[in-house]
Each structure stands twice: as C-alpha cells, then as structure tokens.
Design a protein around this motif. Structure first.
Motif, PDB file in Angstrom:
ATOM      1  N   LEU A   1     -35.585  19.444  19.503  1.00 20.28           N
ATOM      2  CA  LEU A   1     -36.856  20.154  19.266  1.00 20.28           C
ATOM      3  C   LEU A   1     -36.638  21.247  20.080  1.00 20.28           C
ATOM      4  CD1 LEU A   1     -39.805  17.481  20.187  1.00 20.28           C
ATOM      5  CD2 LEU A   1     -38.538  18.084  17.608  1.00 20.28           C
ATOM      6  N   PRO A   2     -37.044  22.451  19.223  1.00 15.68           N
ATOM      7  CA  PRO A   2     -37.030  23.999  19.999  1.00 15.68           C
ATOM      8  C   PRO A   2     -38.275  23.989  20.904  1.00 15.68           C
ATOM      9  CG  PRO A   2     -37.769  24.133  17.757  1.00 15.68           C
ATOM     10  CD  PRO A   2     -37.414  22.598  17.982  1.00 15.68           C
ATOM     11  N   ALA A   3     -38.148  25.077  21.790  1.00 17.96           N
ATOM     12  CA  ALA A   3     -39.150  25.471  22.629  1.00 17.96           C
ATOM     13  C   ALA A   3     -40.172  25.699  22.004  1.00 17.96           C
ATOM     14  CB  ALA A   3     -38.671  26.495  23.477  1.00 17.96           C
ATOM     15  N   ASP A   4     -40.417  26.359  20.742  1.00 22.87           N
ATOM     16  CA  ASP A   4     -41.330  26.574  19.937  1.00 22.87           C
ATOM     17  C   ASP A   4     -41.156  25.844  18.758  1.00 22.87           C
ATOM     18  OD1 ASP A   4     -43.616  27.532  18.437  1.00 22.87           O
ATOM     19  OD2 ASP A   4     -42.841  29.680  18.574  1.00 22.87           O
ATOM     20  N   LEU A   5     -42.172  24.868  18.383  1.00 27.31           N
ATOM     21  CA  LEU A   5     -41.991  23.995  17.029  1.00 27.31           C
ATOM     22  C   LEU A   5     -41.865  24.684  15.933  1.00 27.31           C
ATOM     23  CD1 LEU A   5     -43.986  21.108  18.187  1.00 27.31           C
ATOM     24  CD2 LEU A   5     -41.433  20.801  18.150  1.00 27.31           C
ATOM     25  N   ILE A   6     -42.555  25.968  15.780  1.00 32.92           N
ATOM     26  CA  ILE A   6     -42.614  26.694  14.627  1.00 32.92           C
ATOM     27  C   ILE A   6     -41.615  27.789  14.240  1.00 32.92           C
ATOM     28  CG2 ILE A   6     -45.101  26.336  14.566  1.00 32.92           C
ATOM     29  CD1 ILE A   6     -45.526  29.267  15.349  1.00 32.92           C
ATOM     30  N   SER A   7     -40.807  27.779  15.180  1.00 37.29           N
ATOM     31  CA  SER A   7     -39.583  28.721  15.133  1.00 37.29           C
ATOM     32  C   SER A   7     -38.658  28.031  13.972  1.00 37.29           C
ATOM     33  CB  SER A   7     -39.127  28.889  16.366  1.00 37.29           C
ATOM     34  OG  SER A   7     -38.287  27.571  17.049  1.00 37.29           O
ATOM     35  N   ILE A   8     -37.984  29.221  13.264  1.00 34.15           N
ATOM     36  CA  ILE A   8     -36.658  28.571  12.506  1.00 34.15           C
ATOM     37  C   ILE A   8     -35.313  29.235  12.813  1.00 34.15           C
ATOM     38  CG2 ILE A   8     -36.036  28.884  10.050  1.00 34.15           C
ATOM     39  CD1 ILE A   8     -38.799  29.170   8.973  1.00 34.15           C
ATOM     40  N   PRO A   9     -34.636  28.286  13.683  1.00 27.62           N
ATOM     41  CA  PRO A   9     -33.398  29.036  14.198  1.00 27.62           C
ATOM     42  C   PRO A   9     -32.715  29.250  13.224  1.00 27.62           C
ATOM     43  CG  PRO A   9     -33.587  26.485  14.485  1.00 27.62           C
ATOM     44  CD  PRO A   9     -34.855  26.933  13.967  1.00 27.62           C
ATOM     45  N   PRO A  10     -31.725  30.420  13.324  1.00 28.46           N
ATOM     46  CA  PRO A  10     -30.610  30.758  12.305  1.00 28.46           C
ATOM     47  C   PRO A  10     -29.720  29.675  12.324  1.00 28.46           C
ATOM     48  CG  PRO A  10     -30.440  32.234  14.154  1.00 28.46           C
ATOM     49  CD  PRO A  10     -31.844  31.478  14.322  1.00 28.46           C
ATOM     50  N   HIS A  11     -29.116  29.392  11.193  1.00 25.02           N
ATOM     51  CA  HIS A  11     -28.135  28.476  11.056  1.00 25.02           C
ATOM     52  C   HIS A  11     -27.244  28.580   9.757  1.00 25.02           C
ATOM     53  CE1 HIS A  11     -25.760  24.675  11.010  1.00 25.02           C
ATOM     54  NE2 HIS A  11     -26.483  24.174   9.755  1.00 25.02           N
ATOM     55  N   THR A  12     -26.087  28.752   9.901  1.00 30.58           N
ATOM     56  CA  THR A  12     -25.040  29.042   8.897  1.00 30.58           C
ATOM     57  C   THR A  12     -24.435  27.600   8.604  1.00 30.58           C
ATOM     58  OG1 THR A  12     -24.700  31.246   9.340  1.00 30.58           O
ATOM     59  CG2 THR A  12     -23.160  30.211   8.033  1.00 30.58           C
TER      60      THR A  12
ATOM     61  N   ARG B   1     -32.939   9.404  17.344  1.00 31.36           N
ATOM     62  CA  ARG B   1     -33.325   9.895  18.697  1.00 31.36           C
ATOM     63  C   ARG B   1     -34.011  11.229  18.734  1.00 31.36           C
ATOM     64  NH1 ARG B   1     -32.391   5.138  19.486  1.00 31.36           N
ATOM     65  NH2 ARG B   1     -30.860   4.538  21.222  1.00 31.36           N
ATOM     66  N   VAL B   2     -34.907  11.738  19.490  1.00 28.85           N
ATOM     67  CA  VAL B   2     -35.543  12.942  19.673  1.00 28.85           C
ATOM     68  C   VAL B   2     -34.967  13.627  21.052  1.00 28.85           C
ATOM     69  CG1 VAL B   2     -37.531  14.325  19.663  1.00 28.85           C
ATOM     70  CG2 VAL B   2     -37.203  12.235  18.038  1.00 28.85           C
ATOM     71  N   LYS B   3     -34.713  14.685  21.142  1.00 31.81           N
ATOM     72  CA  LYS B   3     -34.464  15.615  22.210  1.00 31.81           C
ATOM     73  C   LYS B   3     -35.182  16.650  22.561  1.00 31.81           C
ATOM     74  CE  LYS B   3     -30.523  17.888  24.855  1.00 31.81           C
ATOM     75  NZ  LYS B   3     -31.441  18.936  25.569  1.00 31.81           N
ATOM     76  N   PRO B   4     -36.144  16.634  23.371  1.00 37.43           N
ATOM     77  CA  PRO B   4     -37.304  17.596  23.520  1.00 37.43           C
ATOM     78  C   PRO B   4     -36.366  18.793  24.420  1.00 37.43           C
ATOM     79  CG  PRO B   4     -38.318  15.632  24.329  1.00 37.43           C
ATOM     80  CD  PRO B   4     -36.793  15.290  24.026  1.00 37.43           C
ATOM     81  N   HIS B   5     -36.954  20.126  24.099  1.00 36.78           N
ATOM     82  CA  HIS B   5     -36.263  21.243  24.603  1.00 36.78           C
ATOM     83  C   HIS B   5     -36.353  21.068  26.208  1.00 36.78           C
ATOM     84  CE1 HIS B   5     -34.945  25.331  24.790  1.00 36.78           C
ATOM     85  NE2 HIS B   5     -35.822  25.507  25.841  1.00 36.78           N
ATOM     86  N   GLY B   6     -34.846  21.043  26.774  1.00 39.35           N
ATOM     87  CA  GLY B   6     -34.704  21.056  28.126  1.00 39.35           C
ATOM     88  C   GLY B   6     -34.772  19.639  28.654  1.00 39.35           C
ATOM     89  N   GLN B   7     -34.780  18.697  28.062  1.00 37.47           N
ATOM     90  CA  GLN B   7     -35.023  17.505  28.419  1.00 37.47           C
ATOM     91  C   GLN B   7     -33.874  16.462  27.882  1.00 37.47           C
ATOM     92  OE1 GLN B   7     -39.080  16.086  28.153  1.00 37.47           O
ATOM     93  NE2 GLN B   7     -40.173  18.173  28.208  1.00 37.47           N
ATOM     94  N   SER B   8     -34.072  15.060  28.537  1.00 36.14           N
ATOM     95  CA  SER B   8     -33.060  14.181  28.021  1.00 36.14           C
ATOM     96  C   SER B   8     -33.409  13.559  26.933  1.00 36.14           C
ATOM     97  CB  SER B   8     -32.664  13.174  28.857  1.00 36.14           C
ATOM     98  OG  SER B   8     -32.482  13.609  30.287  1.00 36.14           O
TER      99      SER B   8
END
Length: 415
Positions: free
Chosen positions: A94-105, A158-165
């Motif tokens: 999960l990104p820090a901002d859930l509505i963000s769209i990270p660039p990905h190639t 599994r789910v990995k929150p931003h900056g957490q385990s």
C-alpha cells in the motif's frame, strides 16, 4: 468454492447440500469452471461448508479459480504494487497515499496471458478510475469470494502497509464472517490503534433511509455479536450518489476510517464515505455464477460538496437554536403589582371618578396611542420608592376640668 458439478450428469451442486443425509448429489464432483476433481468439506467453527480441490490436484490453466494465474494477473496489472513471492504468495504494498498512481513500466516478460481477455483476469483501474491499490484489493476480495473465503486460499495473500511489516489479509480486510466484524468492532470500541488503512468486505443486506435527511445507507451485516455487545455494519455517506448504486445482494469493499457509533439503540460499526474510490462493488451473474468486474460510484462533484457543507451548517444552526433558547431565555418585562408602569397608572386614573381622583393637565396631554411596544423595546424604568409613611397625630392627654376656686373664707376679714 460454493458450487460444483456432477461429473457424470453435469448437474450443479450447491454447498448447502453438503451434510444432508442421504446425500442429494452423485460423486465424483468436478470444479464449476474446469474438470478438476473436488471434494465436499463440512463446515466447522467459522468456516462454512464448501468444495475444495482433491489433494495434489490443481485447477486447469483456463479455470477462473486457478490461484496461480489469478495471482500473476493481479501482479501484472497493479502498477508495481503487487509482487509474487517465491512461495507463490501475493504481497500487495500500500502506498502512503492510497489514491496515488505510481509510475510503472512493465517488464519485457510481463505480457498478458493470451487468454486473459476470455477469462477476465486482467487487472486495470475501473471507470471512474479507482487507484491501483484499491483495484488490486477489490480483485483479491472478488477472487476470495469465488472460493468462499477458503482459509487455505486466503493464506496466499499478504498486505504490506507503507513503512510497516506485512500483515495477513484478514488484518487488512475484515469480513464477511461475524467473527471478523466482531474483532474489528472490539478494536475500535476499545480505541486500540490500527496504524494502517482498514477495508471491510460484505454483501448488502438492506438499504434504508435516514429519518431526518432521507439519505440512503447500506447495511452489510445485521446483529453481529461481539461479546456482550450487538451491532450492525453500516456504510453511510453525505453524498447519495455513493450509496445509490448499491442494492441488496451487491458485494462491497469499503476502505476508510471505520469507527463505532453507539448513540443509537443498536451500535453501528460504520464508515462515512467521502470519495468515490472508497467504495468498490460488483455483482454475481446468477446464470453463470461468475462475479462481474468491480466498479465504483461516480466521483463527487464540487457542487455536491458545497451543498453538503451548506446542509450541515443549516442542521448545526437548527440544533443550536432550541438549546440557546432553553439555556438563556429572554428576560420578560418587569411588571409588579405594587409598582405598575406609568401607562397602567394613567389608565387606572382615567377610569376613576373626577371627584375622587382629579386629572391634572399632564395626564390629559399624554398620547393616546398604545405604548405596549415600548415595554419590550425600551427598558422599563426602575420602580419608584414608596412614599414615606405619614406619622400619626400625637395623642395628648385629655384636659382635666377646671377645679372650683377655693375661697379663703376662713381668712376673710369681716367689715
């Protein structure tokens, strides 16, 4: 799986028939979407009755229930947020901002499967666009729904929150069992901190309207028992367009700040959705048994937000008006019987006879117009002090009658 087929006749068999004596279906049974052999599993504790693959068997490549293909397709369409581990697990970051769209190639070897369009395994943002993180989570929940949330299948996500385990899927997405709802209710009621976003999955049980505003709200679970407490799971919003698309039987994944509202007769585990991306929903085709693609409500417009703020301000003012009038009522004009206002004195004097109370020119020149409004608009003069009491006339002792003069005859001389 909730459904299977008889291998010989092809008749569909529901999981509700598991455990009946005698059995109403003929073995062996095969998968609903492929020819792999499945076996019935009786329900136990929090796991309902379901169908599961026979040991050491896998779903066929084109099967919609093949976990390996679904996991790979979700990872390919997640904009780099989902990764497949060496153990075959899918980890959603999960990104820090859930509505963000990270660039990905996409990598050269990450071309979609040739049959992806046919088996509907492509994972992209749905219109109106959901963020990739919410889209991937909705795809996972939809796939688990097809497996009836089989614990062995749930363990592969599994789910990995931003900056957490990383955490288990059940620690990020609660539902659809009452035990899962009760766990989230207890954590929110006791104000235990949850450092990552929360999602709740459920099926709409009913759609009602609020008493005052008439806005619709959806109930995902009714009479959930959590220890000695009983509550409902409710999805609300200040914007009707976020709830209107939901109907009874619709599957919903709602992400946001869930809390406990205990000011009603039955407490509620509720979410007030503020944006369209917080609500993802889909339906199941009753003929084929396959769920449709996830969708979301239309985005909230600026005009809707302005109207919602105006309505909220009006409600606050309406709620504050009775309280202020009750707490500090307006001071009525002072009217005492002992010292009536001048107007009352003038009227009483006029009503009396002239002989008893003569009217002076001052009272005759007084205005004849009603002056009741002056009592409320202008402050009433303080009452005049009462006149000093008239002292009573002193009472003198009664006068004694004059005594008869004594004749001094005994000393009178004779002539």
């Amino acid at each position: 799986m909730r459904s299977a087929r008889e291998q010989r006749s092809g008749r569909p068999v529901s999981a509700e028939e598991i455990g009946s004596k005698p059995e109403t279906f003929e073995s062996p049974l095969i998968c609903e979407f492929c020819d792999s052999i499945v076996e019935p599993v009786r329900g136990y504790k929090t796991v309902p009755a379901l169908f599961r693959l026979r040991r050491n068997l896998l779903h066929q490549p084109r099967c919609a229930l093949n976990p390996t293909e679904i996991i790979n397709d979700i990872a390919r369409g997640s904009h780099g947020l989902a990764h497949v581990t060496e153990q075959g697990l899918l980890r959603l970051e999960l990104p820090a901002d859930l509505i963000s769209i990270p660039p990905h190639t996409p990598e050269p070897g990450d071309e979609p499967h040739p049959d992806a369009t046919l088996i509907k395994h492509d994972t992209t943002t749905v219109r109106p666009f959901l963020p990739p993180a919410i889209t991937s989570a909705a795809k996972i929940a939809r796939f688990l729904q097809m497996h009836d949330f089989d614990p062995k299948i749930v363990e592969r996500f599994r789910v990995k929150p931003h900056g957490q385990s990383p955490v288990a899927w059940g620690r990020f997405c609660y539902g659809p069992t009452h035990e899962s709802y009760a766990e989230l209710y207890d954590r929110k009621r006791t104000r235990r901190t949850i450092p990552h976003p929360i999602a709740v999955y459920g099926t709409v049980q009913r759609v009602d309207q609020e008493r005052g505003s008439g806005r619709p709200y959806a109930t995902l679970a009714v009479n959930v028992t959590a220890g000695e407490h009983r509550h409902h799971v409710v999805l609300r919003s200040h914007f009707e367009t976020l709830i209107t698309p939901l109907a009874v039987g619709t599957h919903v994944l709602a992400v946001g700040d869930w809390d406990v509202f205990d000011r009603t007769h039955i407490p509620q585990l509720r979410l007030f959705a503020e944006d369209h991306w917080q609500v993802a929903y889909w339906t199941t085709n009753p003929a084929t048994g396959r769920p449709a693609e996830p969708a979301c409500p239309p985005p909230v417009t600026s005009r809707q937000r302005v109207l919602a703020r105006t309505e909220a301000r009006r409600r606050r003012n309406a709620a504050a008006t009775p309280q202020s009038s009750t707490a500090t009522p307006p001071t009525p004009p002072v009217k005492t019987e002992s010292t009536p206002p001048p107007q009352a004195t003038v009227r009483s004097a006029r009503d009396q006879p002239i002989a008893e109370q003569p009217i002076t020119p001052t009272y005759e020149e007084a205005p004849t117009e009603p002056t009741d409004h002056l009592i409320t608009e202008q402050p009433v003069p303080p009452p005049l002090p009462p006149p000093p009491p008239v002292p009573p006339r002193p009472t003198y002792p009664p006068e004694e009658p004059a005594s008869r003069p004594r004749r001094r005859w005994f000393r009178r001389r004779r002539p």
